[in-house]
Enzyme design. Structure first.
Site, PDB file in Angstrom:
ATOM      1  N   ASP A  51       0.522   0.037  -7.816  1.00 42.72           N
ATOM      2  CA  ASP A  51       0.149  -0.448  -9.156  1.00 42.72           C
ATOM      3  C   ASP A  51       0.820  -1.775  -9.490  1.00 42.72           C
ATOM      4  O   ASP A  51       1.136  -2.055 -10.644  1.00 42.72           O
ATOM      5  CB  ASP A  51       0.492   0.582 -10.256  1.00 42.72           C
ATOM      6  CG  ASP A  51      -0.045   1.957  -9.933  1.00 42.72           C
ATOM      7  OD1 ASP A  51      -1.197   2.038  -9.486  1.00 42.72           O
ATOM      8  OD2 ASP A  51       0.685   2.949 -10.112  1.00 42.72           O
ATOM      9  N   LYS A  95      -2.165  -5.483  -6.938  1.00 47.94           N
ATOM     10  CA  LYS A  95      -2.708  -5.951  -5.646  1.00 47.94           C
ATOM     11  C   LYS A  95      -4.188  -6.280  -5.763  1.00 47.94           C
ATOM     12  O   LYS A  95      -4.668  -7.227  -5.155  1.00 47.94           O
ATOM     13  CB  LYS A  95      -2.522  -4.880  -4.556  1.00 47.94           C
ATOM     14  CG  LYS A  95      -1.093  -4.604  -4.196  1.00 47.94           C
ATOM     15  CD  LYS A  95      -0.990  -3.513  -3.166  1.00 47.94           C
ATOM     16  CE  LYS A  95      -1.457  -2.167  -3.687  1.00 47.94           C
ATOM     17  NZ  LYS A  95      -0.651  -1.606  -4.767  1.00 47.94           N
ATOM     18  N   HIS A 130      -7.442   0.206  -7.608  1.00 45.60           N
ATOM     19  CA  HIS A 130      -7.140  -1.158  -8.021  1.00 45.60           C
ATOM     20  C   HIS A 130      -7.953  -1.444  -9.271  1.00 45.60           C
ATOM     21  O   HIS A 130      -9.132  -1.097  -9.326  1.00 45.60           O
ATOM     22  CB  HIS A 130      -7.639  -2.157  -6.978  1.00 45.60           C
ATOM     23  CG  HIS A 130      -6.895  -2.099  -5.692  1.00 45.60           C
ATOM     24  ND1 HIS A 130      -5.541  -2.040  -5.616  1.00 45.60           N
ATOM     25  CD2 HIS A 130      -7.349  -2.128  -4.427  1.00 45.60           C
ATOM     26  CE1 HIS A 130      -5.186  -2.032  -4.351  1.00 45.60           C
ATOM     27  NE2 HIS A 130      -6.269  -2.065  -3.608  1.00 45.60           N
ATOM     28  N   THR A 131      -7.346  -2.124 -10.226  1.00 40.07           N
ATOM     29  CA  THR A 131      -8.119  -2.534 -11.386  1.00 40.07           C
ATOM     30  C   THR A 131      -8.353  -4.036 -11.278  1.00 40.07           C
ATOM     31  O   THR A 131      -7.418  -4.802 -11.071  1.00 40.07           O
ATOM     32  CB  THR A 131      -7.352  -2.197 -12.680  1.00 40.07           C
ATOM     33  OG1 THR A 131      -6.876  -0.861 -12.557  1.00 40.07           O
ATOM     34  CG2 THR A 131      -8.245  -2.309 -13.893  1.00 40.07           C
ATOM     35  N   GLY A 171      -5.541   8.509 -14.916  1.00 42.87           N
ATOM     36  CA  GLY A 171      -5.276   8.276 -16.331  1.00 42.87           C
ATOM     37  C   GLY A 171      -3.879   8.743 -16.737  1.00 42.87           C
ATOM     38  O   GLY A 171      -3.497   8.671 -17.900  1.00 42.87           O
TER      39      GLY A 171
END
Ligand code: GDP
Length: 456
Positions: A38, A41, A66-67, A331
């Site tokens: 987190d 990346k 990945h966001t 979440g």
């Protein structure tokens, strides 16, 4: 000109050429995490993927995400490589990945439905498949362990890798085997699995026909994408294409070098990129280790620089990342900590870091002062070396406190324009970890980036 001078000039020329050749030869780049995962990346890969011919996922499964925020919107990718937003980039699922076929296809359809042009995707015929019973075993084991669980995401990753190394896994290529052979293999695997299902978990046994049917559906879903990935990458290297290896999670979750047993079941370090992609070890690599400007961790396990004051932690969690520090897949609220130089130095070392991308720095702009963990106190002694789990359990953080910069740094594009205290924070950390910070991310978008010449 004397003979000596000519020889010297020739030597100088060869040295320069060697350096240049080495630079040109860096066609393989890895973007990996130096912390617990987190770190951002996805954003760095998405940014670098614009100039990459190929992006390769080489380990892990759909258990982390990945966001990515770009012109098409905000996306949480779990299995697809982050190059899928560039029309010309080839996106590869390497042999080292734990392949959840319905999730992969769902993700692919999902991004296309949101307006992203259909990406080029290749799947290794040697990748292994997450079987429906892997997910069940993960759930049943967490249920059995109850309060003592590992905090699994129940994606079937641990049962999958156990089977892979016990040599009872299913490769993508097995889907093209005869009905008779495939059913025989499922039947053989079921014999031992059913013992556990019946006697340990008290659950229904594996249905061979049903499993075969599911595999045939999987075959239909992925048939257009399957190929010999290693061979493709070999040709790509010969053609001097730029290849980006995309890591999942970070060094501290690596199953050999992380905080065992609170690790993932695969290797998260860049060295595994060759194994999990099918690239020989002699290709020189640029390793970009992503470090977040503060720490966060998901699930149980040792976390020395964790913020103890819940109000302070909650504020950082709430302000962190892009919309808070909550798991992209689950979440779940992440545990929050100050930047840990001991863990990050170790994380960068194991990755073989050539460049550090220092991310989410903009988030810290609200703080009057910022503690940084610079050492661990273990049995009365202070160390800056990251120890094994047994000693981590008794390690206490040693902090140095730096002044904050108390302003918003998003939108700044030149290093010199950052507030002085912000530059001091970066340079302090760079010195402590001993690896060059060449990129600073000050916002979630692709162009929120500052390139810098390192001071070490
Ligand atoms: P990954 O698994 O390493 O890609 O990490 P995540 O998906 O958890 O990414 C971290 C979060 O931070 C995502 O929501 C990103 O959009 C966001 N992010 C990445 N870089 C930055 C940054 O420099 N600043 C801010 N504010 N958010 C960022």
């Amino acid at each position: 000109m004397g003979k000596g001078a000519i020889v010297y000039l020739w030597y100088l020329f060869l040295c320069l050429k060697g350096t240049l050749d080495r630079r040109i030869r860096v066609m393989v780049k890895a973007v990996v995490g130096a912390n617990w995962g987190d770190e951002g990346k996805g954003k760095i890969t998405d940014m670098l993927a614009q100039n990459a011919d190929v992006v390769v996922r080489f380990q892990g499964g759909a258990n982390a995400g990945h966001t990515i925020k770009n012109k098409y919107g905000k996306f949480a990718l779990h299995t697809l490589p982050s190059g899928v937003f560039n029309e010309n980039t080839v996106n590869i699922i390497g042999n080292g990945v734990a392949l959840n076929i319905p999730i992969l296809i769902g993700e692919l359809e999902g991004i296309v439905a949101k307006g992203v042009p259909k990406p080029i995707v290749l799947i290794s015929e040697r990748a292994q498949i997450i079987m429906p019973y892997h997910i069940k075993f993960d759930e049943y084991e967490e249920e059995r362990l109850a309060g003592k669980s590992f905090g699994s995401t129940k994606s079937g990753i641990a049962p999958f890798y156990s089977d892979k190394f016990a040599k009872i896994g299913f490769q993508v290529s097995d889907l093209w085997d005869s009905e008779e052979n495939l059913k025989e293999k499922i039947r053989n695997v079921s014999v031992q699995k059913n013992v556990l299902l019946e006697h340990l978990y008290h659950k229904p046994p594996i249905d061979v026909e049903e499993t075969y049917k599911t595999l045939m559906q999987y075959k239909e879903m992925i048939a257009p994408f399957v190929c010999d990935v290693s061979s493709y990458l070999n040709d790509a290297i010969k053609e001097k294409k730029t290849i980006l290896l995309e890591g999942q999670l970070g060094t501290l979750k690596d199953c050999d070098h992380g905080i065992y047993p609170m690790v993932t079941s695969s290797n998260t370090i860049a060295a595994y990129g060759g194994v999990g992609g099918g690239i020989p070890p002699y290709e020189s690599m640029q390793v970009i280790s992503v470090c977040k400007a503060y720490s966060s961790s998901v699930g149980a396990g040792e976390f020395v620089s964790e913020i103890e004051d819940e109000t302070v932690a909650d504020e950082l969690r709430h302000r962190g990342g892009d919309g808070g520090e909550y798991g992209a897949t689950t979440g779940r609220p992440r545990r929050m900590g100050w930047f840990d130089c001991v863990a990050s130095k170790y994380g960068c070392r194991l990755q073989g870091t050539t460049d550090v991308a220092f991310t989410v720095l903009d988030v810290l702009g609200y703080l009057d002062e910022i503690p940084v963990c610079t050492g661990y106190e273990i049995n009365g002694e202070i160390t800056d070396q990251f120890p094994v789990t047994r000693l981590l359990k008794i390690a206490k953080p040693v902090y140095e406190t730096l002044p904050g910069w108390k302003c918003d740094i998003t939108g700044i594009r030149e290093y010199e324009k950052l507030p002085e205290n912000c530059r001091k924070y970066i340079e302090f950390i760079e010195k402590k970890i001993g690896y060059p910070i060449t990129m600073i991310s000050n916002g979630p978008a692709r162009d929120d980036i500052i390139y810098r010449t390192p001071s070490i």
